[in-house]
Design an enzyme around this catalytic site. Structure first.
Site, PDB file in Angstrom:
ATOM      1  N   SER A 269       0.839  -1.194   0.000  1.00 28.86           N
ATOM      2  CA  SER A 269       0.000   0.000   0.000  1.00 28.86           C
ATOM      3  C   SER A 269       0.876   1.248   0.000  1.00 28.86           C
ATOM      4  O   SER A 269       1.606   1.521   0.962  1.00 28.86           O
ATOM      5  CB  SER A 269      -0.902   0.007   1.244  1.00 28.86           C
ATOM      6  OG  SER A 269      -1.646   1.212   1.262  1.00 28.86           O
ATOM      7  N   HIS A 292      -1.046  -1.430  -4.385  1.00 31.36           N
ATOM      8  CA  HIS A 292      -2.317  -0.975  -3.822  1.00 31.36           C
ATOM      9  C   HIS A 292      -2.295   0.554  -3.701  1.00 31.36           C
ATOM     10  O   HIS A 292      -1.419   1.129  -3.056  1.00 31.36           O
ATOM     11  CB  HIS A 292      -2.488  -1.613  -2.445  1.00 31.36           C
ATOM     12  CG  HIS A 292      -3.814  -1.372  -1.798  1.00 31.36           C
ATOM     13  ND1 HIS A 292      -4.927  -2.135  -2.078  1.00 31.36           N
ATOM     14  CD2 HIS A 292      -4.200  -0.460  -0.878  1.00 31.36           C
ATOM     15  CE1 HIS A 292      -5.953  -1.703  -1.337  1.00 31.36           C
ATOM     16  NE2 HIS A 292      -5.539  -0.688  -0.595  1.00 31.36           N
ATOM     17  N   ASP A 294      -4.532   3.747  -2.539  1.00 28.42           N
ATOM     18  CA  ASP A 294      -5.715   4.211  -1.806  1.00 28.42           C
ATOM     19  C   ASP A 294      -6.133   5.580  -2.312  1.00 28.42           C
ATOM     20  O   ASP A 294      -5.354   6.530  -2.235  1.00 28.42           O
ATOM     21  CB  ASP A 294      -5.394   4.327  -0.312  1.00 28.42           C
ATOM     22  CG  ASP A 294      -5.245   2.967   0.335  1.00 28.42           C
ATOM     23  OD1 ASP A 294      -6.116   2.107   0.122  1.00 28.42           O
ATOM     24  OD2 ASP A 294      -4.244   2.765   1.057  1.00 28.42           O
ATOM     25  N   MET A 296      -8.628   8.490  -1.511  1.00 26.92           N
ATOM     26  CA  MET A 296      -9.537   8.958  -0.450  1.00 26.92           C
ATOM     27  C   MET A 296     -10.031  10.351  -0.793  1.00 26.92           C
ATOM     28  O   MET A 296      -9.238  11.185  -1.243  1.00 26.92           O
ATOM     29  CB  MET A 296      -8.795   9.000   0.887  1.00 26.92           C
ATOM     30  CG  MET A 296      -8.177   7.687   1.292  1.00 26.92           C
ATOM     31  SD  MET A 296      -7.418   7.850   2.912  1.00 26.92           S
ATOM     32  CE  MET A 296      -6.615   6.269   3.080  1.00 26.92           C
ATOM     33  N   HIS A 325      -8.039   1.191  -4.655  1.00 30.55           N
ATOM     34  CA  HIS A 325      -9.026   1.084  -3.586  1.00 30.55           C
ATOM     35  C   HIS A 325      -9.699   2.455  -3.467  1.00 30.55           C
ATOM     36  O   HIS A 325      -9.104   3.388  -2.940  1.00 30.55           O
ATOM     37  CB  HIS A 325      -8.290   0.679  -2.304  1.00 30.55           C
ATOM     38  CG  HIS A 325      -9.155   0.570  -1.101  1.00 30.55           C
ATOM     39  ND1 HIS A 325      -8.639   0.411   0.169  1.00 30.55           N
ATOM     40  CD2 HIS A 325     -10.507   0.587  -0.951  1.00 30.55           C
ATOM     41  CE1 HIS A 325      -9.628   0.351   1.047  1.00 30.55           C
ATOM     42  NE2 HIS A 325     -10.771   0.463   0.384  1.00 30.55           N
ATOM     43  N   MET A 327     -11.839   4.813  -1.850  1.00 27.55           N
ATOM     44  CA  MET A 327     -12.586   5.169  -0.632  1.00 27.55           C
ATOM     45  C   MET A 327     -13.219   6.515  -0.903  1.00 27.55           C
ATOM     46  O   MET A 327     -12.752   7.555  -0.419  1.00 27.55           O
ATOM     47  CB  MET A 327     -11.627   5.224   0.570  1.00 27.55           C
ATOM     48  CG  MET A 327     -11.279   3.841   1.088  1.00 27.55           C
ATOM     49  SD  MET A 327      -9.823   3.844   2.133  1.00 27.55           S
ATOM     50  CE  MET A 327      -8.558   3.764   0.904  1.00 27.55           C
ATOM     51  N   MET A 396     -11.912  -4.873   4.611  1.00 30.75           N
ATOM     52  CA  MET A 396     -11.122  -3.937   5.426  1.00 30.75           C
ATOM     53  C   MET A 396     -10.955  -4.538   6.811  1.00 30.75           C
ATOM     54  O   MET A 396     -11.931  -4.929   7.456  1.00 30.75           O
ATOM     55  CB  MET A 396     -11.837  -2.590   5.562  1.00 30.75           C
ATOM     56  CG  MET A 396     -11.909  -1.758   4.301  1.00 30.75           C
ATOM     57  SD  MET A 396     -10.326  -1.197   3.654  1.00 30.75           S
ATOM     58  CE  MET A 396      -9.555  -0.410   5.070  1.00 30.75           C
ATOM     59  N   GLY A 401      -9.228   4.852   6.024  1.00 27.60           N
ATOM     60  CA  GLY A 401      -8.858   6.264   6.170  1.00 27.60           C
ATOM     61  C   GLY A 401      -7.392   6.467   6.497  1.00 27.60           C
ATOM     62  O   GLY A 401      -6.785   7.424   6.027  1.00 27.60           O
ATOM     63  N   PHE A 402      -6.825   5.564   7.269  1.00 27.07           N
ATOM     64  CA  PHE A 402      -5.445   5.785   7.713  1.00 27.07           C
ATOM     65  C   PHE A 402      -4.653   4.485   7.716  1.00 27.07           C
ATOM     66  O   PHE A 402      -5.209   3.419   8.006  1.00 27.07           O
ATOM     67  CB  PHE A 402      -5.433   6.386   9.125  1.00 27.07           C
ATOM     68  CG  PHE A 402      -6.181   7.693   9.178  1.00 27.07           C
ATOM     69  CD1 PHE A 402      -5.538   8.889   8.855  1.00 27.07           C
ATOM     70  CD2 PHE A 402      -7.537   7.711   9.505  1.00 27.07           C
ATOM     71  CE1 PHE A 402      -6.251  10.087   8.871  1.00 27.07           C
ATOM     72  CE2 PHE A 402      -8.245   8.904   9.514  1.00 27.07           C
ATOM     73  CZ  PHE A 402      -7.607  10.101   9.196  1.00 27.07           C
ATOM     74  N   GLY A 403      -3.361   4.618   7.411  1.00 29.77           N
ATOM     75  CA  GLY A 403      -2.464   3.472   7.533  1.00 29.77           C
ATOM     76  C   GLY A 403      -2.015   3.342   8.981  1.00 29.77           C
ATOM     77  O   GLY A 403      -2.350   4.166   9.840  1.00 29.77           O
ATOM     78  N   GLY A 404      -1.279   2.271   9.267  1.00 36.51           N
ATOM     79  CA  GLY A 404      -0.657   2.109  10.575  1.00 36.51           C
ATOM     80  C   GLY A 404      -1.583   1.772  11.723  1.00 36.51           C
ATOM     81  O   GLY A 404      -1.201   1.918  12.883  1.00 36.51           O
ATOM     82  N   ASP A 434      -7.154  -5.754   3.998  1.00 34.50           N
ATOM     83  CA  ASP A 434      -6.459  -4.464   3.966  1.00 34.50           C
ATOM     84  C   ASP A 434      -6.522  -3.797   5.330  1.00 34.50           C
ATOM     85  O   ASP A 434      -7.603  -3.466   5.820  1.00 34.50           O
ATOM     86  CB  ASP A 434      -7.148  -3.583   2.895  1.00 34.50           C
ATOM     87  CG  ASP A 434      -6.467  -2.228   2.728  1.00 34.50           C
ATOM     88  OD1 ASP A 434      -5.372  -2.037   3.282  1.00 34.50           O
ATOM     89  OD2 ASP A 434      -7.055  -1.373   2.024  1.00 34.50           O
ATOM     90  N   GLY A 435      -5.350  -3.582   5.914  1.00 30.21           N
ATOM     91  CA  GLY A 435      -5.265  -2.811   7.156  1.00 30.21           C
ATOM     92  C   GLY A 435      -4.634  -3.587   8.293  1.00 30.21           C
ATOM     93  O   GLY A 435      -5.137  -4.640   8.687  1.00 30.21           O
ATOM     94  N   GLY A 436      -3.484  -3.105   8.751  1.00 32.12           N
ATOM     95  CA  GLY A 436      -2.869  -3.667   9.956  1.00 32.12           C
ATOM     96  C   GLY A 436      -2.252  -5.036   9.777  1.00 32.12           C
ATOM     97  O   GLY A 436      -2.015  -5.740  10.761  1.00 32.12           O
ATOM     98  N   GLY A 456       1.026  -2.068   4.175  1.00 29.85           N
ATOM     99  CA  GLY A 456       1.561  -0.705   4.109  1.00 29.85           C
ATOM    100  C   GLY A 456       2.731  -0.550   5.051  1.00 29.85           C
ATOM    101  O   GLY A 456       3.880  -0.857   4.714  1.00 29.85           O
TER     102      GLY A 456
END
Ligand code: DX5
Ligand code: ZN
Length: 474
Positions: A269, A292, A294, A296, A325, A327, A396, A401-404, A434-436, A456
Site C-alpha cells: 500500500s 495498492h 488508496d 480517499m 481502492h 474510498m 477492510m 482512512g489511515f495506515g498504521g 487491507d489494514g494492519g 503498508g
C-alpha cells in the site's frame, strides 16, 4: 414441499455431474417434506446420475454374526436407513455380496463395480468396493448426516493395520450366491476396545473443509457435506501415519495437521511509502503481485490521499498490476479516468450511495477487474448477491482512512465465511484483506482464507522489501 426437480437442482448446485460416481450416506428425515416422499428422492438421484455410478451403503454388520451367519443379499435388511433399504430393491440396482459392508449400485458399470466382494475377509479391503472409490475418483455425499457415518475411513485404518480395529478371531459366515449355492467365508468383523471408532470420525469435518477436500451443500432442508474419496484417503493416511491413535478419542485434530500453506499475493500500500521518491519506492517492491493505491476523497473517509496523477505516475513506473481502492463517494464519475490511468483492478465500497451492480458493469466495461470493498462493521453476506461477478472482495481489517492501525481480528470471521461461500459455489473470487497486516498476523490472515494481503506500514518499514515480500508470499 420439495419436488423432484428441486432436488435435482440441489444436486447440480452442489457441483455434481451426471457422470460422477457418488456414494450417499443419508438421513431421509433431514430432507424435509418431499412430494412423493422417499421414492421421489431416489428418482431424483437415479435420474440425475444417469451416466455415472450411484451407490448407497447397505451394511448388515448390525445383524450378521456367528448366530445369524447367513448373508442373503436378497433378504438381509440394510442397517443404515430407510433410503438404503428402498434403493437396493429398485429395478436395475445390484447389491454386492460383502457379508457386512455391502453396497447397492445403479449404473452401466454397477455389476463390474461390485465384483468379487464375496471373497472379502474384512469390512473394507483396499481391492473391494470401498477401496475402489479411490480409483473411481468418487464423491461421498453425507446427506443430512455427520461424518461419523464415514465408513470409507475404516478402509485406510484397515490398510495401515491400525491396532484394535478388527476382531482377532474370524467367524464363519455363509454367503448366498446368485445361483442359490452358499459360499463359506471366514470373516473378521470390526471390534474396538473403546466402543465405536467411527463416533470419532466427526472430527474430520473441519480439516477436510479447511483443506478443500470436502464442501458443504444443501439437499432439500438437509445440510450436506461432499467429500472427495481419493483426497480424503490421502489425508487420513497421512494423519494415521503421524498418529495411529488419532481416532481413538474425540479431541479435535491439531491445527498443524491441516494448516493450509497457500501462496499469498502481496499488494504493497503506497500510503505508507515515501511519496517524494515514488518511482524508487515502487521499484523497491518490484516482486509484489499488485500495487495498492488508496484513493480517499475526504468525504467517504476523513482523509485525502492519492488521485489520478499519482495513479498515472505509478503506472508509468511499473508493470505490476495496479489495485485501486476507491474510498470515495460517487466513484462512477471517475472510473473511466482511473481505468485509462492504468488500473487493473478497482474496488468500490459497498457502503456508498451508488448502485453496486451498475458500478460493477461500468468497471467491467473498461476491461478492469471489478472488486467490492467492505468496512469492518459491514456484514459479509451483503455482497453475496454480487459474488459471481467479482474478481475480488476487499475486506477492510481496519476502519478505512489511515495506515498504521491495528488489525481487527474479528474481521477474519468474515473472511472465513466468505471463503466457505466461495467454495460452496465453486467460484474463484480472490479475498483481499487491507489494514494492519504484519508478519505476526499474516499466518492467521492466510489460514482464514485471504489470498491477497495489502501491506503498508509493515512493508515500507523494512529495508530489504523484496526479501520481506518473498518471505510473506510463503
Ligand atoms: C487504510 C488503507 C490501507 C492502508 C493499509 O484506509 O485502505 O490500504 O494503507 O496500511 P497498513 O498496512 O499500514 O495498515
Ligand atoms: Zn486500501
Amino acid at each position: 414441499m420439495y419436488t423432484k426437480d428441486d432436488l435435482k437442482r440441489h444436486l447440480a448446485e452442489m457441483n455434481f455431474f451426471p457422470w460422477d460416481t457418488v456414494l450417499v450416506h443419508s438421513s431421509m428425515k433431514s430432507i424435509g417434506e418431499v412430494e412423493g416422499g422417499a421414492d421421489t428422492v431416489l428418482d431424483a438421484f437415479s435420474e440425475y446420475f444417469s451416466d455415472g455410478l450411484l451407490i448407497f451403503p447397505t451394511h448388515s454388520w448390525a445383524t450378521i454374526d456367528e448366530k445369524h451367519y447367513i448373508y442373503d443379499p436378497e433378504k438381509e435388511p440394510s442397517c443404515v436407513g430407510l433410503l438404503t433399504n428402498m434403493f437396493m430393491k429398485r429395478p436395475g440396482v445390484v447389491r454386492s455380496l460383502h457379508p457386512t459392508h455391502s453396497v447397492a449400485v445403479l449404473g452401466a458399470r454397477a455389476k463390474e463395480f461390485i465384483e468379487g466382494e464375496e471373497f472379502a475377509t474384512t469390512p473394507c479391503p483396499r481391492n473391494g468396493c470401498w477401496g475402489r472409490l479411490i480409483e473411481e475418483r468418487a464423491k461421498i455425499l453425507f446427506l443430512g448426516c455427520p461424518l461419523t457415518k464415514f465408513t470409507f475411513v475404516h478402509g485406510p485404518e484397515e490398510w495401515l493395520d491400525i491396532p484394535d480395529r478388527l476382531a482377532p478371531n474370524a467367524i464363519d459366515l455363509k454367503i448366498k450366491m446368485p445361483d442359490g449355492t452358499y459360499l463359506d467365508s471366514r470373516f473378521h468383523k470390526h471390534q474396538c476396545s473403546f466402543g465405536n471408532v467411527s463416533d470419532n470420525f466427526g472430527k474430520l469435518t473441519e480439516p477436510l473443509i479447511a483443506k478443500g477436500i470436502a464442501q458443504r451443500g444443501k439437499f432439500g432442508d438437509a445440510e450436506c457435506i461432499i467429500a472427495d474419496a481419493a483426497r480424503s484417503s490421502d489425508f487420513v493416511i497421512r494423519l494415521l501415519q503421524t498418529d495411529p491413535e488419532i481416532f481413538n478419542d474425540p479431541s479435535p485434530i491439531p491445527e498443524e495437521y491441516f494448516a493450509v500453506r497457500r501462496k499469498m499475493k502481496i499488494s504493497p500500500s503506497l500510503l505508507a511509502c515515501d511519496i517524494a521518491n515514488l518511482a524508487d519506492e515502487v521499484a523497491s517492491v518490484s516482486n509484489a503481485d499488485y500495487i495498492h493505491i488508496d484513493v480517499m476523497d475526504g468525504h467517504f473517509v476523513p482523509n485525502i490521499s492519492f488521485g489520478l496523477p499519482i495513479v498515472e505516475a505509478v503506472n508509468k513506473a511499473t508493470d505490476i498490476p495496479l489495485d485501486l481502492h476507491l474510498m470515495m463517494d460517487n466513484p462512477s464519475k471517475y472510473i473511466a479516468d482511473f481505468a485509462k490511468a492504468g488500473a487493473d483492478m478497482i474496488s468500490v465500497h459497498y457502503e456508498i450511495d451508488e448502485d453496486l451492480s451498475s458500478l460493477i458493469s461500468l468497471i467491467e466495461s473498461f476491461d478492469v477487474k471489478p472488486a467490492v470493498a467492505i468496512k469492518p462493521k459491514t456484514p459479509i453476506e451483503v455482497i453475496y448477491p454480487y459474488l459471481d461477478r467479482l474478481a475480488s472482495v476487499l475486506i477492510m481489517t481496519v476502519e478505512p482512512g489511515f495506515g498504521g492501525q491495528t488489525l481487527h481480528t474479528e474481521c477474519l470471521d468474515k473472511v472465513r465465511k466468505l471463503r466457505n461461500e466461495i467454495r460452496r459455489r465453486g467460484l474463484s473470487v480472490e479475498i483481499e484483506a487491507d489494514g494492519g497486516i504484519n508478519t505476526s498476523n499474516l499466518a492467521a490472515v492466510s489460514r482464514a482464507g485471504v489470498s491477497i494481503a495489502v501491506m503498508g506500514t509493515a512493508l515500507f518499514n523494512e529495508n530489504d522489501r523484496q526479501a520481506f515480500i518473498d518471505r510473506c508470499k510463503g
